[in-house]
Scaffold this active site. Structure first.
Site, short mmCIF file in Angstrom:
data_model
loop_
_atom_site.label_atom_id
_atom_site.label_comp_id
_atom_site.label_asym_id
_atom_site.label_seq_id
_atom_site.Cartn_x
_atom_site.Cartn_y
_atom_site.Cartn_z
N LYS A 16 0.58 -1.61 -0.03
CA LYS A 16 0.32 0.06 -0.28
C LYS A 16 0.96 1.07 0.35
CE LYS A 16 -3.42 -2.61 2.65
NZ LYS A 16 -5.03 -2.14 4.07
N TYR A 56 -12.66 -3.46 -3.01
CA TYR A 56 -12.52 -3.49 -1.82
C TYR A 56 -14.33 -2.91 -1.00
CZ TYR A 56 -8.22 -2.47 1.49
OH TYR A 56 -6.95 -3.03 1.59
N ASN A 119 -1.37 -0.13 6.88
CA ASN A 119 -0.62 -1.11 7.45
C ASN A 119 -0.31 -1.80 6.23
OD1 ASN A 119 -2.83 -1.72 6.68
ND2 ASN A 119 -3.91 -3.32 7.63
N HIS A 122 -1.37 -5.65 1.55
CA HIS A 122 -3.15 -6.25 1.68
C HIS A 122 -2.47 -7.63 0.80
CE1 HIS A 122 -7.42 -7.45 -0.23
NE2 HIS A 122 -6.38 -7.64 -1.60
N GLU A 133 -9.76 -10.39 -7.47
CA GLU A 133 -8.56 -9.18 -6.74
C GLU A 133 -7.33 -9.37 -8.52
OE1 GLU A 133 -7.27 -9.44 -3.24
OE2 GLU A 133 -9.08 -9.08 -2.91
#
Ligand code: RTP
Length: 155
Positions: A16, A56, A119, A122, A133
């Site tokens: 990310k 998402y 964080n 992913h 995805e």
């Protein structure tokens, strides 16, 4: 996402924007390579808001959704597809729990981050998510590379 439960299983992994800005792309790649997984797709992108919302879509109703889309779509994101035995579940285990308070030291999140909203990484959470995805991020023909890794028989 390849064939579930075999050596050709595939998962979608993304570093990310916070992970890219902090210079952690190499560390993430190194962990997957050293574990014995094979890199079959890799690119850096600034995902559109539409793309991020689609990625998402399951979280659309969450209060943090807009913030999550703002964060992800600022980019850059380093998108990858990794292949190998049980890579979907193993990838999640290597990444660690979503909430850094619960991510074990030694996992990627457990080593590199302290807030849930930043964080680092992913990883697909199921075979179905991986299929969706990989199609979303690597939809164009020829973006994934099928290759035979020499030495793979030792892993
Ligand atoms: P990811 O999809 O990014 O791998 O994360 P995950 O499955 O471990 O967690 P998920 O519940 O799907 O949440 C997706 C991402 O949303 C952000 N989040 N923020 N502010 C918050 O309370 C909150 N909760 C979740 C995180 O970036 C999480 O990875």
């Amino acid at each position: 996402a390849g064939v579930k439960g075999t050596f050709s299983e595939r998962t979608f992994i993304a570093v990310k924007p916070d992970g890219v800005h902090r210079g952690l792309v190499g560390k993430v790649i190194q962990r997957f390579e050293e574990r014995g997984y094979k890199l079959v797709g890799l690119k850096q992108v600034v995902p559109s808001r539409d793309m991020t919302e689609e990625h998402y879509a399951d979280l659309k109703k969450k209060p943090f959704f807009k913030g999550l889309v703002d964060y992800m779509s600022q980019g850059p994101v380093v998108a990858m597809v990794w292949e190998g035995k049980d890579v979907i579940r193993q990838g999640r285990a290597m990444i660690g729990a979503t909430n850094p308070l619960e991510s074990a030291p030694g996992t990627i999140r457990g080593q590199y981050c302290i807030s849930v909203g930043r964080n680092i990484i992913h990883g697909s959470d199921s075979f179905e998510s991986a299929e969706k995805e990989i199609g979303l991020w690597f939809g164009k023909a020829g973006e994934l590379v099928d290759w035979t890794q020499s030495g793979a028989e030792w892993v």
